[in-house]
Design a protein around this motif. Structure first.
Motif, short mmCIF file in Angstrom:
data_model
loop_
_atom_site.label_atom_id
_atom_site.label_comp_id
_atom_site.label_asym_id
_atom_site.label_seq_id
_atom_site.Cartn_x
_atom_site.Cartn_y
_atom_site.Cartn_z
N GLY A 101 0.83 -1.25 0.17
CA GLY A 101 -0.05 -0.13 -0.11
C GLY A 101 0.78 1.19 0.12
O GLY A 101 0.40 2.43 -0.23
N HIS A 102 2.23 1.14 0.14
CA HIS A 102 2.98 2.35 0.18
C HIS A 102 3.54 2.35 -1.15
O HIS A 102 4.32 3.69 -1.31
CB HIS A 102 4.25 2.32 1.19
CG HIS A 102 3.52 2.40 2.78
ND1 HIS A 102 3.22 1.46 3.54
CD2 HIS A 102 3.65 3.63 3.38
CE1 HIS A 102 2.55 2.01 4.67
NE2 HIS A 102 3.00 3.18 4.68
N ARG A 103 3.59 1.62 -2.13
CA ARG A 103 4.04 2.00 -3.34
C ARG A 103 3.06 2.88 -3.96
O ARG A 103 2.13 2.98 -3.91
CB ARG A 103 4.07 0.52 -4.19
CG ARG A 103 4.75 -0.72 -3.61
CD ARG A 103 4.93 -1.83 -4.45
NE ARG A 103 5.30 -1.46 -5.90
CZ ARG A 103 6.65 -1.18 -6.19
NH1 ARG A 103 7.74 -1.52 -5.56
NH2 ARG A 103 7.00 -0.97 -7.51
N LEU A 104 3.93 3.74 -4.88
CA LEU A 104 3.44 4.64 -5.71
C LEU A 104 2.38 4.31 -6.77
O LEU A 104 1.43 5.11 -7.13
CB LEU A 104 4.57 5.72 -6.35
CG LEU A 104 5.50 6.39 -5.33
CD1 LEU A 104 6.58 7.17 -6.13
CD2 LEU A 104 4.84 7.08 -4.45
N ASN A 105 2.40 2.95 -7.19
CA ASN A 105 1.55 2.73 -8.17
C ASN A 105 0.40 1.78 -7.55
O ASN A 105 -0.46 1.30 -8.63
CB ASN A 105 2.26 1.78 -9.38
CG ASN A 105 2.90 0.46 -8.91
OD1 ASN A 105 3.54 0.63 -7.79
ND2 ASN A 105 2.60 -0.60 -9.50
N VAL A 106 0.31 1.65 -6.16
CA VAL A 106 -0.68 0.89 -5.77
C VAL A 106 -1.32 1.71 -4.69
O VAL A 106 -1.02 2.43 -3.92
CB VAL A 106 -0.16 -0.31 -5.01
CG1 VAL A 106 -1.11 -1.18 -4.36
CG2 VAL A 106 0.77 -1.16 -5.90
N THR A 107 -2.61 1.53 -4.99
CA THR A 107 -3.65 2.33 -3.99
C THR A 107 -4.72 1.17 -3.34
O THR A 107 -5.34 0.50 -4.12
CB THR A 107 -4.74 3.37 -4.82
OG1 THR A 107 -3.70 4.42 -5.19
CG2 THR A 107 -5.43 3.89 -3.77
N ILE A 108 -4.86 1.03 -2.05
CA ILE A 108 -5.82 0.29 -1.48
C ILE A 108 -6.75 1.15 -0.67
O ILE A 108 -6.50 1.89 0.29
CB ILE A 108 -4.78 -0.62 -0.38
CG1 ILE A 108 -3.73 -1.40 -1.38
CG2 ILE A 108 -5.80 -1.74 0.29
CD1 ILE A 108 -2.69 -2.36 -0.19
N GLN A 109 -8.23 0.46 -0.77
CA GLN A 109 -9.01 1.18 0.17
C GLN A 109 -9.90 -0.02 0.52
O GLN A 109 -10.14 -1.07 0.23
CB GLN A 109 -9.82 2.15 -0.96
CG GLN A 109 -9.21 3.56 -1.48
CD GLN A 109 -10.27 4.13 -2.17
OE1 GLN A 109 -9.89 4.35 -3.44
NE2 GLN A 109 -11.14 5.06 -1.44
N VAL A 110 -10.44 0.31 1.85
CA VAL A 110 -11.37 -0.50 2.56
C VAL A 110 -12.71 0.02 2.26
O VAL A 110 -13.03 0.85 2.73
CB VAL A 110 -10.87 -0.90 3.98
CG1 VAL A 110 -11.79 -1.86 4.70
CG2 VAL A 110 -9.47 -1.24 3.97
N LEU A 111 -13.64 -0.92 1.82
CA LEU A 111 -15.19 -0.71 2.04
C LEU A 111 -15.66 -1.21 3.23
O LEU A 111 -15.83 -2.57 3.41
CB LEU A 111 -15.80 -1.24 0.97
CG LEU A 111 -17.26 -0.80 0.73
CD1 LEU A 111 -17.22 0.66 0.33
CD2 LEU A 111 -17.98 -1.77 -0.39
N PRO A 112 -16.13 -0.36 4.24
CA PRO A 112 -16.63 -1.17 5.39
C PRO A 112 -17.99 -1.80 5.30
O PRO A 112 -18.62 -1.44 4.34
CB PRO A 112 -16.90 0.39 6.39
CG PRO A 112 -16.02 1.38 5.92
CD PRO A 112 -15.87 1.10 4.37
N LEU A 113 -18.00 -2.78 6.22
CA LEU A 113 -19.23 -3.50 6.08
C LEU A 113 -20.68 -2.65 6.36
O LEU A 113 -21.69 -2.85 5.86
CB LEU A 113 -19.22 -4.83 7.00
CG LEU A 113 -18.27 -5.97 6.79
CD1 LEU A 113 -18.10 -6.89 7.91
CD2 LEU A 113 -18.86 -6.46 5.38
N ALA A 114 -20.52 -1.61 7.08
CA ALA A 114 -21.48 -0.89 7.18
C ALA A 114 -22.06 -0.11 6.08
O ALA A 114 -23.25 0.67 6.30
CB ALA A 114 -21.16 0.27 8.45
N THR A 115 -21.56 0.03 5.18
CA THR A 115 -21.95 0.85 3.79
C THR A 115 -23.14 -0.15 3.73
O THR A 115 -23.99 0.75 2.85
CB THR A 115 -20.76 0.74 2.91
OG1 THR A 115 -19.48 1.11 3.30
CG2 THR A 115 -21.17 1.18 1.52
N GLY A 116 -23.34 -1.31 3.49
CA GLY A 116 -24.56 -1.95 3.41
C GLY A 116 -24.34 -2.68 1.84
O GLY A 116 -23.34 -2.33 1.29
N LEU A 117 -25.51 -3.04 1.45
CA LEU A 117 -25.37 -3.46 -0.13
C LEU A 117 -25.15 -2.43 -1.31
O LEU A 117 -25.55 -1.15 -1.07
CB LEU A 117 -27.09 -4.01 -0.50
CG LEU A 117 -27.44 -5.10 0.51
CD1 LEU A 117 -28.94 -5.49 0.11
CD2 LEU A 117 -26.43 -6.43 0.29
#
Length: 280
Positions: free
Chosen positions: A190-206
């Motif tokens: 996730g610290h690489r310049l060409n890599v972006t990591i995001q997390v989608l919380p379960l609370a977001t729902g469907l």
């Protein structure tokens, strides 16, 4: 155009129907495979493999054959039917792998498993083993998956974004030490310049991608294709209107996800919480 032929019982199977048509059209032209290769501009051995049913070829090759034989759209339609056949999952996946290797950017969404390019060898092994692989086949598939990781590490590596459902990070490996190593690898990547990591919380729902692992691949020509996959099958989507609809869904999911900085903090908390000793 040659007269329409009666579809035999044998040729009702999509892959064989496609190969049969290729053989018949070439026979009508009285071309050898080498002559066909010279006239169409592709390696003649590829046409031999297509006529034997060993490969389906690419849409570009099929379109060139349609043009040469004067059968506009016929071979491409048969090719699409063969590719849509559930038994041809491996063939479609090979086509996807070629496009992945050529992509200049990749956008991914994961419902339950980490993407192959971010997996450690032990994560890949446990996941593939759960899918029924074992022995030499398992070893070969793990090695192949580890080779794919180099895609993000090479010079000129593509830009890669993955949105991970929180469920991905809440599903550990059986070996807690290896799970800790996987989280560390994820945090490092996730610290690489060409890599972006995001997390989608379960609370977001469907949402529009709740049950679909999705990978968008943009080529150097600006064209984007999408690979969508379930646990049992996969499909390569190339039709522009469908790609755009999937892109809209992806954009909405990205808007709902944690920012890259907050996602990094989320993974760091997971690392702090994850036991690093194996279960006894």
């Amino acid at each position: 155009m040659p007269p329409r032929r009666v579809i035999t019982g044998r040729s009702q199977e999509p892959r064989q129907r496609f190969a049969e048509e290729l053989r018949l059209l070439r026979a009508a032209k009285a071309d050898s495979l080498r002559e066909l290769g010279d006239k169409v501009g592709w390696d003649w051995s590829l046409f031999g493999k297509m006529e034997n049913g060993h490969t389906l070829g690419s849409p570009e090759v099929v379109q060139a054959l349609d043009q040469y034989y004067g059968t506009p759209g016929l071979l491409l339609a048969l090719w699409e039917l063969a590719m849509a056949d559930p038994t041809q999952f491996k063939e479609r996946y090979r086509r996807y792998m070629v496009l992945e290797a050529e992509a200049v950017s990749m956008w991914h969404y994961a419902t339950s498993n980490l993407p192959g390019v971010l997996q450690t060898s032990e994560y890949a092994r446990e996941l593939l083993k759960a899918g029924g692989l074992k022995g030499e086949e398992l070893d070969a598939q793990v090695e192949a998956r580890m080779g794919r990781r180099e895609l993000l590490l090479a010079d000129g590596a593509p830009q890669f974004r993955t949105i991970l459902s929180e469920a991905v990070l809440r599903t550990p490996l059986q070996d807690r030490e290896e799970w800790h190593a996987q989280l560390e690898h994820l945090e490092t990547m996730g610290h690489r310049l060409n890599v972006t990591i995001q997390v989608l919380p379960l609370a977001t729902g469907l949402h529009g991608l709740s049950n679909t692992d999705t990978m968008f691949l943009r080529g150097s020509n600006g064209q984007t294709v999408v690979w969508i996959e379930t646990g049992y099958s996969g499909e390569l989507v190339q039709e522009s209107a469908t790609v755009e609809r999937l892109q809209l869904r992806y954009d909405l999911v990205r808007d709902a996800a944690l920012t890259p900085d907050l996602s990094r903090q989320f993974i760091e908390r997971m690392l702090e919480e994850a036991p690093c000793e194996p279960l006894t």
